[in-house]
Write an enzyme that holds these catalytic residues in place. Sequence first.
Site, PDB file in Angstrom:
ATOM      1  N   HIS A  71       0.875  -1.182   0.000  1.00 49.55           N
ATOM      2  CA  HIS A  71       0.000   0.000   0.000  1.00 49.55           C
ATOM      3  C   HIS A  71       0.913   1.232   0.000  1.00 49.55           C
ATOM      4  O   HIS A  71       2.026   1.178   0.515  1.00 49.55           O
ATOM      5  CB  HIS A  71      -0.831  -0.049   1.284  1.00 49.55           C
ATOM      6  CG  HIS A  71      -1.908   0.982   1.405  1.00 49.55           C
ATOM      7  ND1 HIS A  71      -1.641   2.283   1.718  1.00 49.55           N
ATOM      8  CD2 HIS A  71      -3.255   0.880   1.291  1.00 49.55           C
ATOM      9  CE1 HIS A  71      -2.793   2.952   1.785  1.00 49.55           C
ATOM     10  NE2 HIS A  71      -3.779   2.131   1.530  1.00 49.55           N
TER      11      HIS A  71
ATOM     12  N   ASP B  40       2.964  -4.192   8.122  1.00 48.83           N
ATOM     13  CA  ASP B  40       1.732  -3.423   7.981  1.00 48.83           C
ATOM     14  C   ASP B  40       0.603  -4.442   8.124  1.00 48.83           C
ATOM     15  O   ASP B  40       0.339  -5.225   7.210  1.00 48.83           O
ATOM     16  CB  ASP B  40       1.732  -2.743   6.608  1.00 48.83           C
ATOM     17  CG  ASP B  40       0.353  -2.243   6.185  1.00 48.83           C
ATOM     18  OD1 ASP B  40      -0.623  -2.430   6.940  1.00 48.83           O
ATOM     19  OD2 ASP B  40       0.260  -1.680   5.084  1.00 48.83           O
TER      20      ASP B  40
ATOM     21  N   GLN C  58      -4.606  -5.020   7.056  1.00 51.11           N
ATOM     22  CA  GLN C  58      -5.571  -5.972   6.493  1.00 51.11           C
ATOM     23  C   GLN C  58      -5.497  -7.331   7.172  1.00 51.11           C
ATOM     24  O   GLN C  58      -6.329  -8.196   6.895  1.00 51.11           O
ATOM     25  CB  GLN C  58      -5.318  -6.142   4.989  1.00 51.11           C
ATOM     26  CG  GLN C  58      -5.465  -4.867   4.187  1.00 51.11           C
ATOM     27  CD  GLN C  58      -6.902  -4.378   4.123  1.00 51.11           C
ATOM     28  OE1 GLN C  58      -7.853  -5.134   4.366  1.00 51.11           O
ATOM     29  NE2 GLN C  58      -7.092  -3.112   3.811  1.00 51.11           N
TER      30      GLN C  58
ATOM     31  N   LYS D 132     -10.535  -0.775  10.353  1.00 55.31           N
ATOM     32  CA  LYS D 132     -10.707  -1.974   9.536  1.00 55.31           C
ATOM     33  C   LYS D 132     -11.077  -3.164  10.420  1.00 55.31           C
ATOM     34  O   LYS D 132     -11.438  -4.228   9.932  1.00 55.31           O
ATOM     35  CB  LYS D 132      -9.437  -2.256   8.740  1.00 55.31           C
ATOM     36  CG  LYS D 132      -9.131  -1.138   7.731  1.00 55.31           C
ATOM     37  CD  LYS D 132      -8.107  -1.537   6.739  1.00 55.31           C
ATOM     38  CE  LYS D 132      -7.473  -0.336   6.052  1.00 55.31           C
ATOM     39  NZ  LYS D 132      -8.338   0.270   5.027  1.00 55.31           N
TER      40      LYS D 132
ATOM     41  N   CYS E 244      -4.870   2.482  -3.533  1.00 48.31           N
ATOM     42  CA  CYS E 244      -3.636   3.023  -2.956  1.00 48.31           C
ATOM     43  C   CYS E 244      -2.472   2.050  -3.122  1.00 48.31           C
ATOM     44  O   CYS E 244      -1.614   1.924  -2.242  1.00 48.31           O
ATOM     45  CB  CYS E 244      -3.809   3.387  -1.477  1.00 48.31           C
ATOM     46  SG  CYS E 244      -5.001   4.681  -1.221  1.00 48.31           S
TER      47      CYS E 244
END
Lengths: 400, 147
Positions: free
Chosen positions: A117, A194, A197, A220, A358
Amino acid sequence: MRREDFPALEQTVQGEPLVYLDSAATALKPRAVIDAVTGVYARDCANIHRAVHTLSQRATQAFEATREKARAFLGAESTDEIVFTSGTTESINLVAQAWARPRLGPGDRVLISGLEHHSNIVPWQIVCAQTGAELVVVPITDEGEVPLEQVEARLDERVRLVAMNHVSNALGTVQDAAEIARLAHAAGAKVLFDGAQAAPHLPLDVRALDADFYAFSAHKLYGPTGVGVLYGKRALLAECEPYQSGGDMIRSVTFEKTTYASLPAYLEAGTPNIAGVIGLGAAIDYVEGIGRATLHAREQDLLRYGTEALSSIEGLRLIGTAKRKVGVLSFVMDAAHPHDIGTIVDAKGVAIRTGHHCAQPVMERFGIPATARASLGMYNTPEDLDALVRALHEVRRMFA
Amino acid sequence: MSELRELYQEYVLDHGKRPRNFRAIEGATHRGEGYNPLCGDRITLQLLVEGDVIRDIAFSGAGCAISTASASTMTETLMGKTLAEARATFGAFLSMVKGEAEPDYDALDKLAVFAGVAEFPMRVKCATLAWHTLNAAIEGAEAVTTE
């Protein structure tokens, strides 16, 4: 989990019941989270870590209780290792500026993947430009995977940090984070994941992964926007320079000298998003009440169902076919541009994301400007995917 | 659904699939590059202007049905017009798709088919990409993005 727990699902869109398939952008919020947030403003409206009055104590306790929930959620050793931020983006920027920047110089490297991302690309571009370090990118396969041997091939003593997503937002690929961490550590590098997700979909254990830094966002994970978490091993967080400076991150201030607070307050200057953090606590409770293993298993069934259903549509091509995926179905159609697909399925009440997500380098890798992306949350059902498939047939009819 | 039909009229679908003046111009006098970073639409617009008159106008690139049809119709509409007329049409088109004014159907002619875009605020950028690119081309500006 009951669908009735999510008030947003009670509405119609364009005269059709809402089918929400955009949870990878942001998840809908259960009533428990909404109540927790409004409860702060309605009752426990006070600043934290300051006053001795009752409201401030309540707010402080609920705020710090969330730190413990986030610790347990991530499997961290100590609440000192849990820093609240405004989101994954700020978490990564914090590591880039407060940890990496003072340590990097010419000849050093930061390793990322072609699956990232923008928020896990641009902070490293900036810090590399600031320090003279070099940004190195591991290419991805046609399936949307980052091959471990390609990671290993780029790891040597010059690499100071490996920064990769745990799960790809654009394609849903689940990376072998434990192995990436092992390879990074073997080469003497630190590793940041990261987890924006991953947090809503996978059971997490930062100690089992041996992650040095791990970032995720509340919104999220069925929580409020504007809140995130940065996990960092205590020794690494302690090495950070002040990220932002001001109130709450100091021990004492005189015009001659300021001494800083200890972790995690040291990295949390200013009044934080108190209601948002407390809302995150409610979101973690809600998710843990169901159990991430249960959610994961249910979602994998739905992903299989959706993959088959979409694959049966003529002229539709799935982008991202990794062996391990979460509930993300990114696709393009011969018949129509993703943007047109998005508008037409919206008229059927179906909310999907269209665009580059993104992750422009991912789009470029596949030679496409954009994809349409249906992403799953805990409230989705096979009927939701059936509604998407019906809407996509409408797209084909319209553009036939 | 009726709003959707209004947006995706046969005319728009046709021009989306088979854009007119979708080519390059040898010896173009003006050129503009447009990019919509939200959806990845890209357009290259070329004009051949003699004196004040647009003798030829054509585009290339890739985009959604709305942006492609809009670019196609723009080239058809502006062929043979003066730059002053092009500027005026740009203004009328912008205010129509933004829903700012009741469309002046006489002035807009075929472009009125895009009036339905006003009901889809997220798609205004698709419909206006070619026009912003035109504006940049005739005003001599660099590449434009519709963000």
